[in-house]
Design a protein around this motif. Structure first.
Motif, short mmCIF file in Angstrom:
data_model
loop_
_atom_site.label_atom_id
_atom_site.label_comp_id
_atom_site.label_asym_id
_atom_site.label_seq_id
_atom_site.Cartn_x
_atom_site.Cartn_y
_atom_site.Cartn_z
N LYS A 69 -6.19 -5.12 -0.65
CA LYS A 69 -5.07 -4.34 0.43
C LYS A 69 -4.37 -3.06 -0.27
O LYS A 69 -4.08 -3.06 -1.41
CB LYS A 69 -4.24 -5.36 0.68
CG LYS A 69 -3.41 -5.07 1.98
CD LYS A 69 -2.34 -6.11 2.44
CE LYS A 69 -1.96 -5.98 3.92
NZ LYS A 69 -1.44 -7.14 4.53
N GLY A 70 -4.03 -2.20 0.72
CA GLY A 70 -3.60 -0.92 0.27
C GLY A 70 -2.21 -1.05 -0.56
O GLY A 70 -1.49 -1.94 -0.10
N PRO A 95 1.63 -5.29 -4.17
CA PRO A 95 0.83 -5.12 -5.45
C PRO A 95 0.66 -6.09 -6.67
O PRO A 95 -0.08 -6.32 -7.25
CB PRO A 95 1.26 -3.70 -6.15
CG PRO A 95 1.83 -3.05 -4.93
CD PRO A 95 2.46 -4.06 -4.11
N SER A 96 2.02 -6.81 -7.00
CA SER A 96 2.30 -7.52 -7.88
C SER A 96 1.75 -8.97 -7.68
O SER A 96 1.37 -9.41 -8.72
CB SER A 96 3.75 -7.83 -8.26
OG SER A 96 4.48 -8.27 -7.12
N THR A 97 1.54 -8.97 -6.45
CA THR A 97 0.83 -10.43 -6.24
C THR A 97 -0.44 -10.36 -5.42
O THR A 97 -1.29 -11.41 -5.32
CB THR A 97 1.94 -11.39 -5.28
OG1 THR A 97 2.19 -10.58 -4.16
CG2 THR A 97 3.13 -11.49 -6.01
N ASP A 98 -0.89 -9.19 -4.70
CA ASP A 98 -1.97 -9.09 -4.15
C ASP A 98 -3.16 -9.26 -4.78
O ASP A 98 -3.08 -8.45 -5.91
CB ASP A 98 -1.95 -8.01 -3.11
CG ASP A 98 -1.25 -7.90 -2.00
OD1 ASP A 98 -0.88 -8.94 -1.62
OD2 ASP A 98 -0.87 -6.68 -1.44
N PRO A 137 -3.94 -0.80 9.17
CA PRO A 137 -4.25 -1.68 7.98
C PRO A 137 -3.08 -2.68 7.65
O PRO A 137 -3.53 -3.81 7.04
CB PRO A 137 -4.32 -0.63 6.93
CG PRO A 137 -4.73 0.75 7.54
CD PRO A 137 -3.99 0.73 8.77
N SER A 138 -1.98 -2.68 7.80
CA SER A 138 -1.00 -3.48 7.43
C SER A 138 -1.02 -4.64 8.30
O SER A 138 -0.63 -5.65 7.80
CB SER A 138 0.61 -2.68 7.60
OG SER A 138 0.82 -2.57 8.90
#
Length: 552
Positions: free
Chosen positions: A172-173, A179-182, A525-526
């Motif tokens: 995911k973007g 970002p810390s968990t994706d 995208p979100s």
């Protein structure tokens, strides 16, 4: 990696070397060159690096076992970014190389598709060879030279390039997720069998790896005495990665993660020495690395039989292949109509081109279905057709369509020649700097960053026309779309801006809903996970560090 890829990568170490210099094989009596021989000295390492360069544009099965002739790597991956977002619009039904299927979002959304599988394996192929070079050079077993540091800089840059591509497609973007968990993609550190990888690292961990690699690349280039390159380098020289390319990738990486100051600074540094194209250069077809703006691109050699796998076969209306002859590619008419007459970029799009294709998806092909009042007689319709074909070097079988483009033109139009693939231009760096400054609420600085590019293209451009940050942002997105049209930035731009696809809005793009099906309108995208590529099912099945729950 998985068991399948382990065996693929064992062979990968040798293939690029053999394909680049035959006399190396003659000095080695075995059927395969070992990793030890490949890394024995600086010259051999350069051969490994040359193999990676070639692997960017060769048909995938010539680079690694288990590949497929249906993809010639970046010939496909570069225009795919605009194919997915409807910037590069299909005017008729043609599915060579699954290009229509990809446009309809039936490729990257399927874990068993060739597109999902080969992009994954190609990028990890690059990472393997980068690891091979990095691990050996960093071991200190060879005497440090400028040449060795240049190879090291290129290896780190390649690894960063591959991981950035992977995390932007298979995760995911950064700006629209967590970002810390994706989950990101697996990290691969080894360069020898068994090529084991980590489980999926987080998006943040992959971005941190990319940042570290880019800093290491820049340091290595500086240790080699690198300075800013000049635009007069040959096409083959620009296939080598430089400190400018590392800075350009740093700008892309930082922009995609919202590190605005780093993006602005890196972009400004990267573009030094690559002057903007003049009008004739911009209209020349974007078919060679020798253009002054080009910072990096693949110099496609004539002996590499890409031909009907080529970038221009998929995207250029001058290519003599059925994908183009039967399905001329058009631009979004809303975009073209918005280009001012004072902007010479408008000239590469033909809104009034006759629709000669009776198989066109809009059902308006041929004189009998003509709706353009500019052609009041069949003779005028035919004369316009003949004129366009003559001017652009098309063959008799080429169909025309309103809003077709001639931005991408072959050096030898009407042929099957595969031309160079451009990956990075200085124009992009102006756009990155302007966007980064705007995101820091520096409207004046953003306008000034864009000004050289905008004024070069449009003689009447005036920064005072955009009074607010919102107005300028919409204009900046317009500049991205016009300047970089056809060069593959649509996908990453849509993710960064969190924009969906809507061919129906504002009078319509010119795409056919019947042809585009589910990709005619796509949520942003979100809220739509289909923007994330599926991990190859073969990887899920064979990698002990991945399971069904790791699938996107």
């Amino acid at each position: 990696m998985n068991n399948k890829i382990k065996y693929l990568l064992i062979a990968l170490v040798t293939i690029p070397i053999l394909s680049c210099q035959e006399d190396f094989l003659e000095r080695t009596p075995t059927d395969a060159i070992s990793a030890a021989d490949a890394l024995a000295n600086e010259d051999n390492m350069q051969l490994v690096l040359n193999g990676v360069h070639r692997g960017l544009f060769s048909q995938s099965q010539t680079v690694f076992p288990g590949g497929d002739s249906g993809r010639a790597n970046n010939h496909y991956w570069v225009p795919l970014g605009d194919n997915l977002t409807g910037d590069l619009i299909h005017s008729a039904n043609a599915n060579n190389l699954s290009w229509r299927s990809a446009m309809q979002w039936n490729e990257h959304s399927q874990p068993t598709s060739l597109t999902s599988r080969l992009l994954w394996y190609h990028r990890y192929n690059i990472i393997l060879h980068a690891n091979l070079l990095i691990n050996e050079i960093e071991s200190g077993s060879l005497t440090e030279t400028d040449g060795l540091n240049t190879i090291l800089g290129q290896a780190y840059t390649y690894r960063a390039y591959a991981y950035l591509s992977l995390v932007q497609h298979y995760a995911k973007g950064y700006l629209i997720g967590n970002p810390s968990t994706d989950p990101g993609v697996p990290l691969l550190y080894s360069s020898e069998s068994p090529f084991t990888s980590e489980p999926r690292s987080t998006v943040q961990e992959i971005y941190d790896q990319i940042g570290g690699d880019l800093e290491a690349a820049i340091a290595a280039f500086e240790a080699a005495g690198a300075t800013d390159s000049v635009s007069g380098a040959s096409a083959s020289e620009k296939s080598q990665l430089t400190i400018d390319v590392a800075q350009g990738l740093k700008a892309r990486w930082a922009l995609s993660k919202g590190d605005w100051q780093t993006a602005a600074d890196a972009a400004a540094e990267a573009r030094i020495g690559y002057p903007l194209l003049d009008e004739s250069g911009w209209k020349s077809g974007f078919n060679t690395n020798e253009l002054s703006e080009v910072m990096w691109g693949s110099n496609v050699i004539s002996t590499e039989t890409t031909f009907f796998r080529a970038y221009f076969y998929l995207a250029s209306n001058t290519f003599n292949g059925s994908q183009i002859r039967n399905n001329p590619k058009i631009a979004d008419r809303r975009l073209v109509d918005a280009i001012p007459d004072s902007d010479y970029r408008k000239d590469v799009f033909l809104p009034d081109a006759p629709n000669t294709n009776t198989s066109a998806s809009n059902g308006e092909g041929g004189w009998d279905n003509n709706t353009n009042p500019k052609y009041s007689t069949e003779e005028e319709f035919d004369a316009a057709t003949d004129s366009i074909k003559s001017v652009y070097g098309l063959v008799s079988g080429h169909n025309l369509h309103p809003y077709m483009h001639f931005k991408l033109k072959q050096a030898n139009p009407g042929s099957t020649d595969p031309d160079d693939i451009i990956y990075m231009r200085s124009s992009e760096m102006y756009l990155i700097e302007a966007e980064a400054e705007l995101m820091m609420n520096n409207l004046g600085a953003a306008k000034q960053a864009l000004q050289p590019l905008a004024e070069a293209r449009n003689s009447e451009w005036d920064m005072d026309d955009y009074a607010t940050e919102g107005e300028f942002f919409e204009h900046l997105k317009f500049q991205w779309r016009v300047e970089m049209w056809g060069e593959g930035f649509g996908y990453t731009n849509h993710i960064r801006w969190d924009e969906g696809v809507d061919h129906a809005a504002d009078g319509g793009s010119g795409a056919s809903e019947v042809l585009y099906q589910q990709s005619y309108q796509i949520d942003k995208p979100s809220v739509n996970d289909d923007w994330v590529f599926k991990i190859p099912q073969a990887e899920i099945d064979a990698n002990p560090n991945l399971g069904p729950g790791d699938q996107n």
